[in-house]
Every structure is written in C-alpha cells, then in structure tokens.
Write a protein that holds these residues in place. Structure first.
Motif, PDB file in Angstrom:
ATOM      1  N   ASN A  75       0.845  -1.183   0.000  1.00 49.93           N
ATOM      2  CA  ASN A  75       0.000   0.000   0.000  1.00 49.93           C
ATOM      3  C   ASN A  75       0.889   1.244   0.000  1.00 49.93           C
ATOM      4  O   ASN A  75       1.164   1.823   1.032  1.00 49.93           O
ATOM      5  N   ALA A  76       1.310   1.638  -1.173  1.00 50.98           N
ATOM      6  CA  ALA A  76       2.324   2.685  -1.265  1.00 50.98           C
ATOM      7  C   ALA A  76       1.721   4.072  -1.179  1.00 50.98           C
ATOM      8  O   ALA A  76       0.514   4.250  -1.254  1.00 50.98           O
ATOM      9  N   ASN A  77       2.597   5.031  -1.044  1.00 49.51           N
ATOM     10  CA  ASN A  77       2.205   6.428  -0.989  1.00 49.51           C
ATOM     11  C   ASN A  77       2.223   6.986  -2.417  1.00 49.51           C
ATOM     12  O   ASN A  77       3.264   7.312  -2.957  1.00 49.51           O
ATOM     13  N   VAL A  78       1.049   7.091  -3.030  1.00 47.77           N
ATOM     14  CA  VAL A  78       0.978   7.430  -4.451  1.00 47.77           C
ATOM     15  C   VAL A  78       1.495   8.827  -4.733  1.00 47.77           C
ATOM     16  O   VAL A  78       2.262   9.050  -5.669  1.00 47.77           O
ATOM     17  N   PHE A  82       4.513   9.793  -7.405  1.00 47.09           N
ATOM     18  CA  PHE A  82       4.432  10.665  -8.581  1.00 47.09           C
ATOM     19  C   PHE A  82       5.373  11.848  -8.436  1.00 47.09           C
ATOM     20  O   PHE A  82       6.033  12.256  -9.383  1.00 47.09           O
TER      21      PHE A  82
ATOM     22  N   LEU B 279       0.674  16.518   1.934  1.00 53.12           N
ATOM     23  CA  LEU B 279      -0.319  15.482   2.199  1.00 53.12           C
ATOM     24  C   LEU B 279      -0.039  14.755   3.510  1.00 53.12           C
ATOM     25  O   LEU B 279      -0.962  14.467   4.277  1.00 53.12           O
ATOM     26  N   ALA B 321      -3.696  12.049  -7.939  1.00 52.47           N
ATOM     27  CA  ALA B 321      -3.386  11.498  -6.624  1.00 52.47           C
ATOM     28  C   ALA B 321      -3.924  12.405  -5.522  1.00 52.47           C
ATOM     29  O   ALA B 321      -4.478  11.931  -4.530  1.00 52.47           O
ATOM     30  N   GLU B 586      -6.124   5.210   6.468  1.00 50.56           N
ATOM     31  CA  GLU B 586      -5.001   4.936   5.571  1.00 50.56           C
ATOM     32  C   GLU B 586      -4.794   6.092   4.601  1.00 50.56           C
ATOM     33  O   GLU B 586      -4.374   5.894   3.472  1.00 50.56           O
ATOM     34  N   ASN B 588      -3.347   9.128   2.564  1.00 46.98           N
ATOM     35  CA  ASN B 588      -2.029   9.251   1.952  1.00 46.98           C
ATOM     36  C   ASN B 588      -1.431   7.909   1.568  1.00 46.98           C
ATOM     37  O   ASN B 588      -0.265   7.638   1.790  1.00 46.98           O
ATOM     38  N   SER B 589      -2.260   7.052   0.990  1.00 47.55           N
ATOM     39  CA  SER B 589      -1.746   5.803   0.454  1.00 47.55           C
ATOM     40  C   SER B 589      -2.648   5.391  -0.701  1.00 47.55           C
ATOM     41  O   SER B 589      -3.598   6.080  -1.037  1.00 47.55           O
ATOM     42  N   LEU B 590      -2.329   4.243  -1.259  1.00 47.73           N
ATOM     43  CA  LEU B 590      -3.109   3.742  -2.397  1.00 47.73           C
ATOM     44  C   LEU B 590      -4.581   3.522  -2.059  1.00 47.73           C
ATOM     45  O   LEU B 590      -5.436   3.638  -2.915  1.00 47.73           O
ATOM     46  N   SER B 591      -4.847   3.181  -0.804  1.00 48.68           N
ATOM     47  CA  SER B 591      -6.228   2.894  -0.406  1.00 48.68           C
ATOM     48  C   SER B 591      -7.167   3.995  -0.850  1.00 48.68           C
ATOM     49  O   SER B 591      -8.286   3.738  -1.276  1.00 48.68           O
ATOM     50  N   VAL B 593      -6.844   6.063  -3.334  1.00 50.79           N
ATOM     51  CA  VAL B 593      -7.034   6.087  -4.783  1.00 50.79           C
ATOM     52  C   VAL B 593      -7.984   4.972  -5.215  1.00 50.79           C
ATOM     53  O   VAL B 593      -8.888   5.182  -6.015  1.00 50.79           O
ATOM     54  N   TYR B 594      -7.755   3.791  -4.652  1.00 58.36           N
ATOM     55  CA  TYR B 594      -8.627   2.670  -5.005  1.00 58.36           C
ATOM     56  C   TYR B 594      -9.981   2.753  -4.304  1.00 58.36           C
ATOM     57  O   TYR B 594     -10.881   1.993  -4.600  1.00 58.36           O
ATOM     58  N   CYS B 598      -6.607  -1.224   2.453  1.00 58.52           N
ATOM     59  CA  CYS B 598      -5.497  -1.902   1.793  1.00 58.52           C
ATOM     60  C   CYS B 598      -5.621  -3.415   1.831  1.00 58.52           C
ATOM     61  O   CYS B 598      -5.150  -4.091   0.944  1.00 58.52           O
TER      62      CYS B 598
END
Lengths: 438, 817
Positions: A75-78, A82, B279, B321, B586, B588-591, B593-594, B598
């Motif tokens: 679970n990266a920091n998008v 970028f 962020l 993002a 969560e 500031n993570s991919l969670s 965005v999706y 996670c």
C-alpha cells in the motif's frame, strides 16, 4: 511507511524497455509485460494513471515520448511516488541539459542507472537534490568527492553535504559579477460561459530565480501581498501607501525559505541554492485581472451554413502588448469550406483540430480585434445530430503584466563580504487553460 | 556513445537474439581482463555499457558473468558501478557465480574512499542470495559504525535488505538494536531517516511474533522519540519528512495542549513545495484532531487551500493522486466544501480520470444554495463530445435530483436531455427517469408525456431498454400506445440478447395486461410462449411462474404483479462507514485512490499470520461487496431490500451485527454461536453469573460494530494489563468461541474474534446495567505463554478499575467451569 516504488521502468511509446531498475523483490521480473499487455496496448491507456494488475499496482506517467512506470505491491504512498518521478525527471534534465526523451535516455543510460542507484534505495527516496548529486556524479562520471586525486574544484566538507545537512547550497562559491534574476510567471485559468460570466477563474504563479552569488548570501524578498504589507505597516505604525494589495490564497516555498520566519515575520527570507530554482508558488482566486475578453457569436444558419463572429479585446495597459496570441475557434467536423476575415493576424481552418486557428503575433493593449467567418458544412443525411460546441481556447503571453497584480517591492541581498549585486526582475503572464464557451 | 540498443530495434536476420553479440562480448572482455595497458578502462567501459544495455532490453547476458567479475578489478568508479549493477541483476539466478564477487565486494567495503565503501555495501545487500548472507553481516556491522555518514546511510538500508533475505541472520546479529541506537544518536538526518524506515518495517513484521518487537514498535511512537524527531524535522530531506510525519500521525498525544503544540510546530509544512510533505502533514492534522470535533472542522478549513493548490499544479497524474484525497474529504464532509464548488468545475482538456472525480465531488457538495449553478454546469458536460463524461454528468444530475434539492427544475433538464436525441444521452436519462419515478411518483405525468414519444427502436442499451420497458408496464394506463409498443418489442424477442430486458418485458406485459386486458391479451400470450421457450433459465422460470399464477387465480396474479407501490426513499450507500473510516485511517496511500482499505488489494501473503488484527474491518467486507454489486445494478434499493433493512432496524442492533458477521464464510461457526446467544439458547444451562458488588453489567447489552469501531478509535486506553489463563483455560481454548461463551456468562459480549492457535484476538464490549456507558476490550491471547494482553477503553473513567478487575476475574475463571 511511504515506500514509493518496488521497481521503476522507462519505456518508449512502443513499450520497449529503456531502463529498468528493480529495488525490491516483492514484484516479479515480468512486470513490464503485464504493463504492456494490460495497459499500454489497450484502450485502458490514459484512462487512469493508477492501475492494479494481479497483486501489483502500476503508477505511470508519460513524459514526452517516454512512459515512466512505477510498480509496487504494497500500500504505497501514491502522491509521493508521482512527486518522486517528477523530481527525478527534473534531475535527469538538469544532467542532460534540457530535453528528456527517448534519445536522451538511450544516450545517457549509464548515468541514469547511476542516478537511480543514488536517489532511491530499497524503495525509499533518498537525496534528489541536483546540487548535491552533481558533486559526485558527473556527466564524465569519474569524480568521487572523497578521492585523494586533485580535482579542479575544491569540495569542502562534501560528506556532510552529500547526505543533505545543508541541502541546497555549497560553500565557497565565487562569482566575479554578482547577479540575481527573478521571474514572476503567472498562468491564468479561465472558464467563461457563453453569456460572458466568469464561471471559474484563478491564477497560479511561480517565482523563478537564477542566482549567481558569491558565498553564503541571505536574501529577503518583499512583495505587495496583503499579509506582508499589513505586517510592515504594523511595525512602522503608518498606513501603507495606497495601491493594490494582493491576497494570496495559498503559498508554497522552496525548501530554502525559512518558513518559521515567514510565519512569524511574514517575510520571505532565504539562502538561495546556486543557479536556477523555483522560489515559491502561489494561487490567487480573488481580484484577477483578465488580460483578454472574448465575445463569440456563432449562428447556425440552416443545415449547412454557419456564421462565426469572435471579438477579442485586450484589457491590459496600452503600453504593453501580448505575444504569440492564438485563438482556437471550434467548428464542426463536417466543415467543407471556410472563408475568414480578420482585422489583425492570420486565421485559417485547421482540419485536424476542427477549428479556425487565429494567430496574432503581437497584440497591443487596449485594442480589439475581430474574426468573422462563414463556414459551409457538408450536408449529411443524419441531420438530427446537433453539434456539441467545444469551448474557444486561447493562448498568449503578456510580458510585464501580472494577472494577479503582484509586484516585487524589494529584493535585498546580504552577504558578510558586503558586495554589490545586480537584480533583474521580469514579469510575464501566460494563458493556462483559458476557455470561453460558445 | 553509440546507443547499442538500436541493434534490437532493427535486428539483423543473422543475429536475431543477440546471441552472437553476447559471445563476441565475452571474447573481448576476456582479452581485456588481464590487460593493464593504458586506455583499457575506456574500452572496458564501452563493453560494459553494451552488456548493461543488453541486460536492460532483456537479452540474457548472464553467460559473461565470470568475465565481468574478472574485469571488475579497477579503480574507475563508473566501471565499478556498472559491474555492481550487473552483478545485482544476475546474482540471484547464479548463486555459485555470485560467490566470485563476494571477494572483491568485501575488499571494496574496506576501501579508503567512503564512496566506494558505500557502493560496495549497497551492492552486497542487493545480491539477494540467501546462502551468502554470512558475508554480509561483517561489512554491515562495520558500515553502521563507519565514520562517514554516506556509508552509514547505505548500511541502514542494508540491514533492511538483509532482513528480507534472512530474518534470523538479521535478528541474531542484533542489528535492530544498532539501528535504534543510530536513529537516536546520529548527527546526519538521512541516516536517521533510513534507520527509522528500516525499523518500522522490521518491527512491523516482527511485532506479530515477538512481544519485544511489538513493544519496540510501540516505543517508536512514544513521546520522547516523536519529540526528538519533530524537533529535527527541518533538517530532514523532503522525503524523509514524509516518513517522520507518517510516524507521528500514529502518535496519540495525551492532552489537547500537546496536539496544538504539534500542529503549531508543523503548520508551515503545509506550505512546503513538495506535495507529498503537504499530504503527510494533512494526514497528521486530521488524525490528531479526530477526537476534537470543532478543531477537526477548523483543520478542514485550513487544509482546503493547500489541497486546492496541489490539485491545480503539477501533472494530471499528480493532481489525480491529490484529487483522490480531496474526494475522500469531500465525501466525509460535503458541507464544508459546498462553497468551493467552482474549484471542481472541469476543464475541457482534463483527462477522464480527473473529470470523473470532480463530477462525483460536485454531486456530493450540491445543496440548496448551489444546486442551480452545479446542475447548469453539469448540463454543459452532458453535451460534451467525450461520451463517458457526458454519461457521468447525466448520472450526476440524476443523483442530485434524487437528493431532493429543487427537483422540479432538474426534472425539466432531464427531459431536455431526451430532446437532444443522442443515443447515449437518451439511454442514461431513461435510467434516471425511472429511478426518479420510483422516488417521486408524483412526477409521472410530466415524464410520461415525454417518455411516450420515445421509440424503443432508438434505445439499444439493455439498461435503458429495461428502464423504458419498466415504465411502459408501470404507467400503461397513462401511455396510449403502451400495449402496442410492448407488442412490438415482443415480436423482436428472438433478437433481444439481454436476459435482463426479456425479464422486464415479461413483467411489463403482465402489468399492462391487468390494466388494459383486451389490448394486451395477444401480446401476453406471445410473450409467455416466447418466455417458456427461452434458453435462459431465469426468463424461462419467470414465464412459467406467471403462466401458472394466471392459471391459478387471476386476482392473486394481479396482486402479485401489481401491488400498491410505495415510493422508494432509502438509498444504497456504496460503502459502509467502517470501510470509509478505514480508508480515512489509511490516508495518503493507495487505499484512497482505489477507494478501498489496503487489505482488499494487497496480497494475502503480505498480511502474515497476524492479519486478524484487521478483524473488525473484515467482518464488513462481505456485506460491502454485496452492496457494491447491488449498487452497480441499480441506484436505488429495491423495495424489498428496503423493508428488510427497516425490519432489521426495528429488531435491534444485534440482528444488524449478525448480518455483518454472516458473509464471512470463515466465521460460520462463530455465527452459529452468535445466533445461539441472540435467542438465549446457549444460556439455558448456564449458571447464574457472578455479580460484582461494585459494578453491574447489562446482560442484554447491544452495540453495533460501527459504533464499536468509532468508540474504539476515539477513546484513550484506560487500562493495559496482562492476564493469565489457567492451564485448563489453555486447554479449553481450542477456538475463540469457547471463551466468547464463557465471557457471555459474565455479561461481557464478544463483537469480533479471530486468529489461529496459538494466537487469538478478541474484541469484547460490556455496558453498565443502569446507564448506557460502554466498556470496550481488546484481548490478545497467546496460548503458548498462556498470557492475555488486555487493552480496556471505557467511557466512564471512574468505573475503569472496577471493570478491569471484573474482566480479569472473569478471564481467570475461564476453563474452571
């Protein structure tokens, strides 16, 4: 835990690998294939810059004719990823001197590998400051700051600097002529309805600096922004000179700016990096001076004819002028013939973009110019489908003009040796996305 | 340097795979290996470059491994770097050859030039060959103590690499302790940051199996370390600042003064040029103020400007993002962003993914005062050339209409869409009009007038077709030619590919039949015939069902097909609030965005055996998935669903919690026990619980998982203690259920549990008998040590002691009965 990347790939538009660098083992080696198969060669391309395939996430962005792809499995920091890519590209550019494209990468791939090794370790971004990296990774690639061999330039205390304790400036710089160049570059974003009311408007500005200064100078910048002026008048207990004060919605600074002092004293003071950098960025939404007004009238006369009239007024000072003005007036796809008259510049029909391209090289302030055109359309059987009108788009540059009204009031340079400096200030306003619906 | 990769672009027919070139390279390298002639380095460089470029484009050059190693004895740094890169790439698959490199890497680790020491150490860690780790320990240890910060910086990450290759080697050498020491004492900020990253990762994984590591992980977010890092924050590089801020966001300051101190200290970070730092700061501020509602709101106000700046600067990918994060915040508190709706207007050239997020946000922030402007703007997009965006905009208009602001005007606009006569616009609008009619039947008159004019031939999309057919059936009496339109559709039965449409067609004909029998009879006959012959099971079944229903009793059939309709008022929420809260955690993570937590997208194997600490969230997954699907199908909850949920609410929260547990298949057993508990079956043979003289608990306490999670997040830990299980207890603890039942006797209820022997984790709650004051407990049991770690959070602090004692007593009796 902001892991930014498990692997980074640089691909050309066909999907050939230009560079690959694997940082962590949690992603497989065939990730490029997955990217090619599921994103690059499908309609998915461009629909979303973050995609999940299998257990891995792909972040990609296109820069000129290169795709940069980051692969992670956690679970990266998008946002960080970028930003990292953007900063890395800036770093590469500063090494190649300008362009970043497929050829530049092919010509410098060893250097890029060297840099990729330094700027990220096991997925964690390290030092990306060009200033510091250039101390020990050079284009020629032979220098080590620690080597005992004599080098042409003394590098005092390099170890400390490599790991970023004083981050952005090297000691012992000497210039014969001390100069500072300061550019205020603003771009105006506008969305105007067909009736002429402003739907959305803002200015994003940045202050770019180029410093050629000896030693460790302290700089102080004064602007006519509201907070700064108020603070000053408070201290001097006299009202500020009448004149416009600018309210900045939001400001961000280069890391060299002392933010504590900005917050307590409202002055922008800093020890600048050597050479070129972006000092600050700001955004303004209130009291924007729009440089151009556009008044379009488009009439559809029957099925096969259209009449287009566009009037453009420049509303900045009469002594100033805009350069490179381009106005794109949309016309339907089935345009057959156009006849265009303009009062200045040149206009012609551009079939690939479905628009009338009106170019005016120099547009003086407080004047107006009009385009009137007749457009004939190919008559089609499917007459019902009406044309959806895209907005008129405009490009321009207005030197010595700021849409926000921001001005530099002073720029003070202080260095212990007390030399004189020459300061150069320029202003320019460009069109960001300047759209007028019609 | 000639770009060697060119050769691959236009491969010559004689050397298609580059094999010939590789053996050529091998020869040339061999010749150079021993040479000390001047200029050797330059020719070596050219050869190395070729090797690396082949490697990059995927040609296997592992066959020159030994030659590369032979050539690596050089003082040229660039040559060394290329060689290291090569070795790092192929060592994993050629462990035997990798052994060759150990020697020169180890020698380089002792070089007098710190640069070379660092590089060698980094490459040594990148070999990734498990049986070579013994050679790594020595140089790493030396590297951590190196006088040069560059080497220490590399060594810190090297420890993490070692940990990933061989956990035991890393821990046996006691590297984590060394890292910790370095983190707290090193003058160089990058070294500190790398130590911190490594420690977080190592202890994060280790915490599940070792209590010491768990303690160390907790210690990382203790006040002294947090303050130590915060005081140095400005020395860190922008990236390292992100790491530190992320760590601080896990810290829970004991009092509000401290919260304000931290926020004051970090406020300037919101002005940092690096969006990632901004962020990270925003996350920290939001987390810190979660328990202080009014300040939390102020934080939203404060972070708005920086967020909007980030959105409008940088590449579309970057703003995507950031927009995802803004989206999350807007969805949490739409009112706070209501006045900023103009920032969310789309630009013509923005990519689809940016526009889509903006549209969703525009929909969310619509309220009485801005609806008119927003809908006007959305209508502009509906005329957009970009079809997906046009569709999204129409859906957005529909959603706003369903929210009841100014429905009147919006219905007019929707009807105008139909007049645009574009297939996709018509299709989307039809679906929306259908939903609107279900919620506001009073609009039927205006809508039907327009709908009646639409020829079904112009509608191709199944969803739209189904919507149109539904309306034809439902409003058959208002639409003149409804029976004939249906008849026309039935004639084309064979060509209709979508079973959904055919199902709707059957139902619509039935409805129409009861309203206008003479005109529809023929159509009904042919529809039923076609349905019975249909290949699709559902269609066939429904036709048969209608047929028999009609045979059985016409009036019953009428009441089945045409029951009195209630306006639908409840919307399906896409995500449960637990899920949303988790995503928020969560930040500031991919969670973000999706738009899912996670654990839903990271691989199972990455979670490790202790994944059940996510238990509370997991319970909700199943439910959520269903809802999402349902939502895809239809914007509105069907009436039956609605009734279900209503009855659930009336029957009390316990049933709701049952509903949440049910979908998780692994908890089937537990579900049974919950059911038993609800109906009191399990209690029949139970002895009377031991009443506590000080504290009486409510036997029938209820608490739904959402509230539990909220409270758990908000409340501070009041008691942290270790309990012990008796040996009988350990024996009885085959599954968490046993303990759950036992605690139930003491009026302490389980809300979630999970794990496998020897580790179990359970969440309990209890309520005071006389007042609605809750006690929340997290209980981690380790059977091998027979210890239980108990974390208690209470709403009423005064009863904390009493409850802790009671819980302890109850636990100690486990297994005695």
């Amino acid at each position: 835990m902001p892991v930014a990347a498990s692997a980074i790939y640089f691909l050309n538009l066909r999907g050939d690998v230009l560079i690959n660098r694997l940082y962590r083992d949690d992603v497989g080696g065939n990730m490029v294939d997955a990217f090619r198969l599921h994103i690059l060669q499908t309609k998915e391309l461009g629909t979303c810059p973050v995609r999940q395939i299998g257990g891995c996430s792909f972040f990609y962005m296109r820069i000129s004719n290169v795709y940069i792809v980051i692969v992670v499995s956690s679970n990266a920091n998008v946002a960080c990823a970028f930003k990292f890519v953007v900063e890395a590209v800036n770093l590469f550019k500063s090494y190649f001197g300008g362009a970043f494209d497929e050829d530049a990468i092919r010509n410098n791939f060893v250097l890029i590998y060297e840099l990729l090794d330094e700027i990220m370790d096991f997925g964690y971004p390290q030092n990306l400051s060009p200033e510091m990296l250039k101390l020990y990774i050079t284009q020629e690639g032979v220098r080590s700051p620690f080597s005992s061999k004599p080098t042409d330039r003394p590098v005092p205390n390099a170890t400390l600097q490599v790991t970023g304790a004083v981050g952005w400036r090297r000691e012992g710089l000497v210039y014969k002529k001390n100069e500072v160049f300061l550019d205020i570059v603003e771009s105006v974003n506008l969305l105007m309805s067909s009736k002429g009311s402003v739907l959305r408007c803002d200015v994003t500005g940045k202050i770019l600096m180029k410093c050629f200064l000896t030693g460790m100078p302290d700089l102080k910048l004064g602007l006519n922004d509201k907070i700064g002026l108020e603070k000053e008048s408070e201290i001097k207990s006299r009202p500020t000179k009448s004149g416009k004060t600018i309210e900045l919605d939001d400001v961000t600074f280069h890391q060299c700016v002392n933010l504590t002092r900005f917050n307590s004293e409202k002055t922008v003071s800093f020890v600048p990096p050597d050479g070129e950098f972006e000092l600050m960025k700001y955004r303004i939404t209130e009291g924007v001076n729009l440089p151009f007004r556009v008044l379009p009238t488009i009439k559809e006369l029957g099925r096969t004819r259209m009449e287009v009239n566009v009037k453009v007024k420049s509303v900045f000072g009469a002594k100033m002028f805009a350069l490179g003005v381009v106005i794109k007036v949309p016309v339907p796809k089935q345009t057959a013939k156009t006849s265009v008259q303009v009062t200045s510049g040149r206009a012609k029909y551009n079939a690939s973009m479905d628009c009338l391209m009106w170019k005016i090289r120099k547009f003086p302030g407080q004047t107006e110019s009009t385009l009137s055109a007749e457009v004939e359309l190919i008559s089609t059987i499917a007459e019902k489908k009406s044309w959806t009108r895209p907005p008129i788009q405009m490009e321009f540059q207005v030197p010595m003009f700021t849409a926000s009204g921001l001005r530099v009031r002073f720029l003070k340079v202080w260095e212990k040796s007390g030399y004189n400096t020459v300061e150069w200030v320029r202003y320019i306003t460009k069109a960001g996305s300047y759209e007028i619906r019609c | 340097m000639a770009p060697p990769a060119q050769s691959q672009r236009s491969p010559s027919p004689s050397q298609p795979s580059g094999k010939g070139e590789v053996s050529d390279l091998k020869m040339q390298l061999r010749q150079l290996a021993g040479s000390r002639a001047p200029g050797t380095d330059d020719s070596k460089r050219d050869l190395f470059k070729k090797v690396i470029s082949y490697m990059t484009i995927g040609i296997d050059v592992s066959s020159v491994f030994s030659e590369m190693v032979m050539c690596s004895a050089t003082s040229d740094i660039v040559l060394k770097k290329m060689c290291y890169l090569y070795v790092g790439n192929y060592a994993k698959y050629n462990p035997d050859l990798a052994l060759l490199t150990i020697n020169f890497l180890q020698r380089d680790c002792k070089d007098e030039d710190p640069m070379i020491r660092g590089l060698a150490l980094r490459s040594l860690g990148s070999l990734r060959v498990p049986n070579l780790v013994e050679y790594l320990v020595g140089p790493l240890g030396a590297g951590l103590k190196d006088g040069n910060s560059y080497v220490r910086m590399v060594a810190a990450v090297g420890v993490l690499k070692l940990y990933h290759i061989s956990v035991s080697t890393c821990l046996d050498a006691d590297f984590p302790a060394l890292l910790k020491h370095l983190m707290l004492n090193d003058p160089d900020s990058q070294v500190v940051a790398n130590c911190l990253s490594a420690l977080q990762e190592i202890w994060g994984v280790e915490a599940s199996s070792s209590e010491e590591a768990a303690r160390e992980r907790e210690a990382l977010i203790s006040k002294p370390i947090i303050y130590y890092l915060l005081n140095r924050i400005k020395e860190f590089s922008e990236w390292a600042q992100c790491t530190v801020l992320e760590l601080v966001s896990k810290y829970a300051p004991p009092d509000s003064n401290e919260i304000f101190d931290i926020m004051n200290l970090l406020e300037d970070r919101l002005q940092h040029a690096n969006g990632a730092v901004v962020l990270a700061t925003i996350k920290l501020f939001l987390q810190l103020t979660l328990s202080m509602t009014d300040v939390h709101q102020q934080v939203y106000e404060r972070i708005k400007a920086p967020l909007l700046t980030l959105v409008s600067s940088g590449s579309p990918e970057q703003s995507y993002a950031v927009l995802s994060h803004l989206h999350l915040l807007v969805m949490r508190a739409p009112m706070l962003f209501a006045s900023d709706y103009k920032h969310l207007y789309c630009q013509y050239n923005e990519p689809f993914y940016v526009k889509k997020l903006k549209l969703e946000m525009l929909t969310a922030v619509a309220n009485e005062s801005n609806t008119y402007e927003i809908v006007t703007e959305l209508c502009e997009y509906a005329a957009n050339v970009d079809i997906p965006i046009a569709r999204e905009s129409i859906r957005a208009v529909g959603k706003i209409a369903l929210e009841q602001y100014d429905v009147n005007a919006i219905v007019d606009r929707l009807l105008q869409f139909l007049e645009m006569e574009k297939d996709y616009v018509t299709a989307e609008t039809l679906v929306l009009v259908k939903d609107l009619l279900r919620k506001y039947p009073q609009w039927s008159h205006d809508c039907i007038a327009v709908i009646g004019n639409i020829s079904s031939n112009n509608v191709q999309e199944p969803k739209a077709k189904a919507a149109l057919i539904w309306m034809l059936g439902e409003y058959a009496q208002d639409m003149q030619d409804a029976p004939y339109a249906l008849e026309g559709l039935i004639d084309d039965w064979e060509d209709e590919t979508s079973p959904e449409v055919r199902l709707h067609l059957l139902t619509a004909v039935m409805k129409c039949f009861f309203r206008r029998p003479p005109e529809t009879q023929k159509a009904l006959g042919s529809a039923l015939a076609a349905g019975l012959a249909d290949m699709h099971q559902d269609v066939h079944d429904r036709a048969l069902f209608y047929y028999r229903l009609l045979q059985h009793n016409i009036s019953v059939a009428n009441s089945v097909v045409n029951p009195p309709k209630q306006a639908v008022s409840v919307f399906a929420d896409t995500q449960s609030s637990e899920i949303k809260d988790r995503i928020f955690d969560e930040f500031n993570s991919l969670s973000v965005v999706y738009q899912k937590p996670c654990y839903m997208f990271t691989d199972k194997e990455h979670q490790g055996p202790f994944a059940f600490s996510e238990e509370l969230g997991n319970l909700a997954i199943g439910v959520d998935d269903q809802r999402v699907e349902a939502n895809d199908e239809d914007l509105l909850l069907s009436t039956t669903r609605k009734e279900d949920s209503l009855s659930q609410q009336t029957q009390g929260a316990l049933l709701v919690s049952l509903d949440h547990t049910e979908p998780a298949a692994t908890h089937a057993q537990q579900t049974n026990s919950v059911i038993d508990d609800i109906f009191g079956l399990g209690l029949s043979s139970s002895p009377t619980p031991t009443p506590s003289p000080l504290l009486k608990l409510n036997a029938k306490a209820v608490l739904d998982p959402t509230t539990f999670q909220q409270k758990w997040r908000q409340l501070p830990v009041s008691t942290l203690q270790e309990g012990f299980l008796t040996s009988q207890g350990v024996a009885a603890m085959t599954t968490p259920d046993a303990l759950v039942r036992h605690m139930q006797l003491h009026y302490i209820h389980c809300i979630a549990s999970g794990g496998q022997a020897p580790n179990f984790k359970l969440f309990f709650f209890a309520q005071k008998a006389d007042e609605p004051s809750n006690f929340l407990v997290e209980c981690i049991i380790n059977l091998s040590t027979s210890k239980a770690q108990i974390k208690i959070k209470v709403e009423d602090e005064s009863a904390s002691q009493a409850f802790a004692a009671l819980f302890q007593a109850a636990l100690s009796k486990f297994g005695m009965a």
